[in-house]
Design a protein around this motif. Structure first.
Motif, short mmCIF file in Angstrom:
data_model
loop_
_atom_site.label_atom_id
_atom_site.label_comp_id
_atom_site.label_asym_id
_atom_site.label_seq_id
_atom_site.Cartn_x
_atom_site.Cartn_y
_atom_site.Cartn_z
N VAL A 155 -2.55 6.18 9.46
CA VAL A 155 -3.01 4.88 8.53
C VAL A 155 -2.13 3.84 8.88
CG1 VAL A 155 -3.53 4.24 6.19
CG2 VAL A 155 -4.24 6.59 6.95
N ILE A 190 0.95 -1.13 0.03
CA ILE A 190 -0.09 -0.12 0.12
C ILE A 190 0.91 1.26 0.03
CG2 ILE A 190 -1.94 1.11 1.51
CD1 ILE A 190 -2.25 -1.76 2.58
N GLY A 213 -9.25 3.18 -1.41
CA GLY A 213 -8.84 3.65 -0.19
C GLY A 213 -8.99 2.71 0.86
N GLU A 214 -9.83 3.35 2.12
CA GLU A 214 -10.05 2.46 3.45
C GLU A 214 -10.67 1.06 2.96
OE1 GLU A 214 -12.03 4.92 5.95
OE2 GLU A 214 -11.88 3.50 7.63
N CYS A 228 9.02 12.32 2.92
CA CYS A 228 9.09 11.81 4.18
C CYS A 228 10.45 11.93 4.88
CB CYS A 228 8.94 10.39 4.17
SG CYS A 228 10.23 9.37 3.53
N PHE A 246 1.18 8.97 -1.83
CA PHE A 246 1.17 9.73 -3.20
C PHE A 246 2.68 10.46 -3.44
CE2 PHE A 246 0.90 13.24 -0.14
CZ PHE A 246 1.60 14.34 -0.77
N ASN A 247 3.56 10.24 -2.48
CA ASN A 247 4.68 11.59 -2.81
C ASN A 247 5.68 10.86 -3.43
OD1 ASN A 247 5.37 9.78 -0.62
ND2 ASN A 247 6.77 11.40 0.41
N ILE A 295 8.42 4.05 -4.55
CA ILE A 295 7.74 3.41 -3.24
C ILE A 295 7.26 2.12 -3.83
CG2 ILE A 295 6.54 3.33 -1.38
CD1 ILE A 295 7.36 6.12 -0.51
N LYS A 334 -1.51 -1.80 -4.11
CA LYS A 334 -2.77 -0.95 -3.91
C LYS A 334 -2.00 0.51 -4.12
CE LYS A 334 -4.59 1.86 -1.60
NZ LYS A 334 -4.69 3.39 -1.94
N MET A 379 6.04 1.92 7.05
CA MET A 379 7.05 3.06 7.18
C MET A 379 6.18 4.24 7.31
SD MET A 379 9.43 0.85 7.22
CE MET A 379 10.62 1.94 7.35
N MET A 380 6.52 5.10 8.11
CA MET A 380 5.46 6.20 8.56
C MET A 380 5.94 7.70 8.40
SD MET A 380 2.97 3.82 10.90
CE MET A 380 4.22 3.71 12.11
N SER A 432 -1.21 4.79 -4.44
CA SER A 432 -1.96 5.79 -4.18
C SER A 432 -3.19 6.03 -5.10
CB SER A 432 -0.91 7.03 -3.90
OG SER A 432 -2.15 8.37 -3.67
N ASN A 436 12.43 9.38 11.90
CA ASN A 436 12.58 8.99 10.28
C ASN A 436 14.02 9.40 9.75
OD1 ASN A 436 11.25 7.46 8.05
ND2 ASN A 436 11.43 9.56 7.07
P1 NAD Z 1 -1.49 8.51 3.56
O1 NAD Z 1 -1.40 7.31 4.85
O2 NAD Z 1 -3.00 9.33 3.48
O3 NAD Z 1 -1.94 7.08 2.38
C1 NAD Z 1 -1.02 6.16 2.25
C2 NAD Z 1 -1.91 4.98 1.65
O4 NAD Z 1 -3.05 4.56 2.66
C3 NAD Z 1 -2.51 5.21 0.27
O5 NAD Z 1 -2.46 4.13 -0.50
C4 NAD Z 1 -4.08 5.67 0.80
O6 NAD Z 1 -4.97 5.18 -0.27
C5 NAD Z 1 -4.19 4.72 1.95
N1 NAD Z 1 -5.37 5.33 2.98
C6 NAD Z 1 -5.53 6.42 3.04
N2 NAD Z 1 -6.32 6.84 4.17
C7 NAD Z 1 -6.57 5.48 4.68
C8 NAD Z 1 -7.42 5.03 5.65
N3 NAD Z 1 -8.47 5.71 6.22
N4 NAD Z 1 -7.52 3.74 5.83
C9 NAD Z 1 -6.79 2.80 4.97
N5 NAD Z 1 -6.02 3.41 4.16
C10 NAD Z 1 -5.94 4.48 3.86
O7 NAD Z 1 -0.46 9.13 3.27
P2 NAD Z 1 -0.04 10.06 2.08
O8 NAD Z 1 -0.73 11.32 2.26
O9 NAD Z 1 -0.25 9.46 0.53
O10 NAD Z 1 1.57 10.27 1.98
C11 NAD Z 1 2.24 11.13 2.93
C12 NAD Z 1 2.63 10.33 4.10
O11 NAD Z 1 3.52 9.33 3.99
C13 NAD Z 1 3.64 11.30 4.80
O12 NAD Z 1 3.25 11.20 6.41
C14 NAD Z 1 5.07 10.91 4.75
O13 NAD Z 1 5.83 11.20 5.84
C15 NAD Z 1 4.85 9.43 4.74
N6 NAD Z 1 5.78 8.69 4.15
C16 NAD Z 1 6.52 7.78 4.79
C17 NAD Z 1 7.84 7.56 4.07
C18 NAD Z 1 8.59 6.67 4.96
O14 NAD Z 1 9.55 5.81 4.18
N7 NAD Z 1 8.73 6.65 6.14
C19 NAD Z 1 7.90 7.43 2.55
C20 NAD Z 1 7.17 8.24 1.82
C21 NAD Z 1 5.87 8.90 2.79
#
Ligand code: NAD
Length: 510
Positions: A243, A160, A219-220, A295, A163-164, A169, A187, A261-262, A189, A423
């Motif tokens: 998430v 999963i 999505g969810e 990130c 978007f960034n 990824i 899955k 990874m968050m 973005s 991170n």
């Molecule tokens: P996001 O958590 O909104 O979305 C990530 C994935 O989860 C998408 O595929 C999305 O469809 C899904 N998703 C969104 N809402 C959901 C829900 N309620 N339930 C289940 N799935 C859901 O993240 P984003 O906005 O796409 O990306 C930005 C975030 O990602 C930032 O916090 C950034 O730091 C983090 N990020 C972390 C790393 C890392 O390696 N640590 C790398 C890149 C991005």
């Protein structure tokens, strides 16, 4: 759609649809739920993406489960050669991939190529899987007994993605999972799935057999279906902490391996002995590149001692950056991914000012000729930032730099370790002793010494501390080979005519 004119509605309805990939075929979803993929610099509708049904998730998993029966036994060389071909196809199509990425995500064309290239490096690594997926053997662990391990694939794995980095990824995930003998359900973005889908097309062209790689959008609901599905054995997630924590809890409760990874709040420390020009250039690039939507963006800088006098020069550098669409030559800062993201960042800037931070540079509402509808926020700098202020407590994910101050390196290290996220981080100094202290005492996954965005190359693994990561093993590198395989330990003895029978033995021994 209610606020659209008839003409606008017709254009939107005519936008191409993003397909699902199930069992080797690109298919139209039967869902009634769709969202638009929008160019963030122009608001042009590029495509419509489906929110797949749970039945479609089931069909994709079933295709992966069926394909696993033969893929898991496919020769290492056959698997590896697909990725040799795949890396070549990605190189040949780099310009086209970057153009798609920039159109739907907003980052500059050069940065889009960087996004693809960092994923390409993982594909190259997957092509060397023959040297990576090796077991161990100990000879004569007892008389005539050897023990060895084999690293076997798990089955259907899922990914999963955020978007960034819509190229890098997904490429962190499916090449290594498939190279190790698994099948995969991706899955992407829902905000920018088009470059991911072009990469998936190229993966099939490189020879990935039907059912080995499947894709669903959504999505969810789709993510929850992945977490719960009994035939998915492991889930890789990259995205926000909110998430990711949900995915980790739900997937592990269903008995799966999970690696999440968050989110981040990456701090740099600047010591006064640092090379000033290099440091300020690095800080501006790492804070404002990709409009702060990395990130690993450096969103907080702790200036130690005399380095606090460098703030005007840092602000001056930020002012020189060109804000425009990613396709325009010379652009440094592109748009944010969506109107909602822009509104959120604008409101955090307003909150930062009302919380008492000093707004040294306000990037709200920049004039961008030719792209008046774009989701632009220009470089923004606050000084005097403290914990408790919204601009510090939240991951802004925009081109907003928070400056803090500390009297000593130790004080700055304590400030970073007190932040919930772990991170990335960086120290700027010319002192080896300070650098060593920093790398020893900082509780952060990725550490840079005069390197602003220290994303590890694929022979290492991406990692993270505290709220930035759940699960023990990180994406790509050696760790992901362990994540995507089950270790089986085999202890064997062969009897021949010279073996002397010792009779029945009821004690634990070999
Ligand atoms: P996001 O958590 O909104 O979305 C990530 C994935 O989860 C998408 O595929 C999305 O469809 C899904 N998703 C969104 N809402 C959901 C829900 N309620 N339930 C289940 N799935 C859901 O993240 P984003 O906005 O796409 O990306 C930005 C975030 O990602 C930032 O916090 C950034 O730091 C983090 N990020 C972390 C790393 C890392 O390696 N640590 C790398 C890149 C991005």
């Amino acid at each position: 759609m209610t606020n659209l004119t008839q003409g606008q509605a017709a254009i939107r309805a005519a936008a191409p649809t993003v397909k699902l990939l199930i069992g080797g075929k690109f298919v139209e979803s039967t869902t009634t739920e769709w969202r638009e993929v929008i160019n963030p610099a122009t608001q042009e509708v590029l495509a419509r993406v489906p929110f797949a049904t749970v039945a479609e998730v089931d069909a994709a998993v079933a295709a992966g489960k069926e394909a696993f029966k033969t893929w898991r036994k496919t020769a290492i060389g056959t698997r590896a050669r697909i990725f040799l071909k795949y890396q070549q196809l990605i190189r040949e199509n780099m310009k086209e991939l970057a153009a798609i990425l920039t159109a739907e995500q907003g980052k500059t064309l050069a940065d889009a190529e960087g996004d693809i290239f960092r994923g390409l490096e993982v594909v190259e690594h997957a092509a060397g899987i023959g040297n990576l997926q090796l077991g161990e053997l100990a000879n004569n662990v007892a008389g005539g007994v050897d023990t060895y391990t084999v690293l076997q694939p798990l089955g259907v794995c899922a990914g999963i993605t955020p978007f960034n980095f819509p190229a890098m990824i997904p490429l962190w995930m499916f090449p290594m999972a498939i190279a190790t003998g698994n099948t995969f359900l991706l899955k992407p973005s829902e905000q920018d799935p088009m470059v991911t889908m072009r990469l998936v097309e190229l993966a099939l062209e490189a020879g990935i057999p039907p059912g080995v790689l499947n894709v669903v959008h959504g999505g969810e609901t789709v993510v929850n279906a992945i977490c719960d599905h009994p035939d998915i054995k492991a889930v890789s997630f990259v995205g926000s902490t909110r998430v990711g924590t949900h995915v980790y809890n739900r997937a592990t409760l269903a008995g799966k391996r999970a690696q999440c990874m968050m989110g981040a709040k990456n701090h740099a420390i600047v010591l006064p002995d640092a090379n000033k020009e290099q440091t300020l250039n690095n800080l501006a690039g790492a804070a404002f590149g990709a409009a702060g939507q990395r990130c690993m963006a450096l969103s907080v800088v702790i200036m130690v001692g005399e380095a606090q006098n460098w703030i005007p020069e840092l602000v001056a550098k930020a002012k020189t950056l060109k804000i425009s669409a990613g396709v325009e030559a010379g652009t440094d800062v592109g748009p944010l991914i969506s109107c909602a993201a822009r509104e959120r960042v604008d409101s955090l800037i307003a909150q930062g000012a009302s919380d008492g931070a000093k707004l040294e540079l306000d990037g709200r509402n920049p004039a961008v000729a030719g792209y008046e509808k774009g989701n632009f926020v220009g470089p923004t700098v606050f000084s005097g930032v403290k914990p408790g202020m919204a601009v510090y407590d939240h991951e802004v994910f925009g081109p907003v730099l928070a400056l803090m101050s500390a009297a000593t390196l130790d004080e700055a290290i304590e400030m970073i370790n007190a932040n919930p996220n772990g991170n990335g981080t960086a120290l700027f100094t010319q002192s080896g002793a300070a650098a060593r202290r920093f790398q020893e005492d900082i509780d952060v996954g990725q550490v840079g010494i005069n390197v602003p965005i220290p994303v590890p190359v694929p022979m290492f693994s991406f990692t993270g501390s505290r709220a930035s990561k759940l699960g023990d093993l990180g994406p790509y590198g050696k760790q992901v080979v362990m994540f995507y395989t089950q270790t089986k330990t085999i202890t064997e003895r062969w009897f021949d005519d010279s073996t002397v029978s010792t009779g029945v033995n009821t004690t634990i021994t070999l």
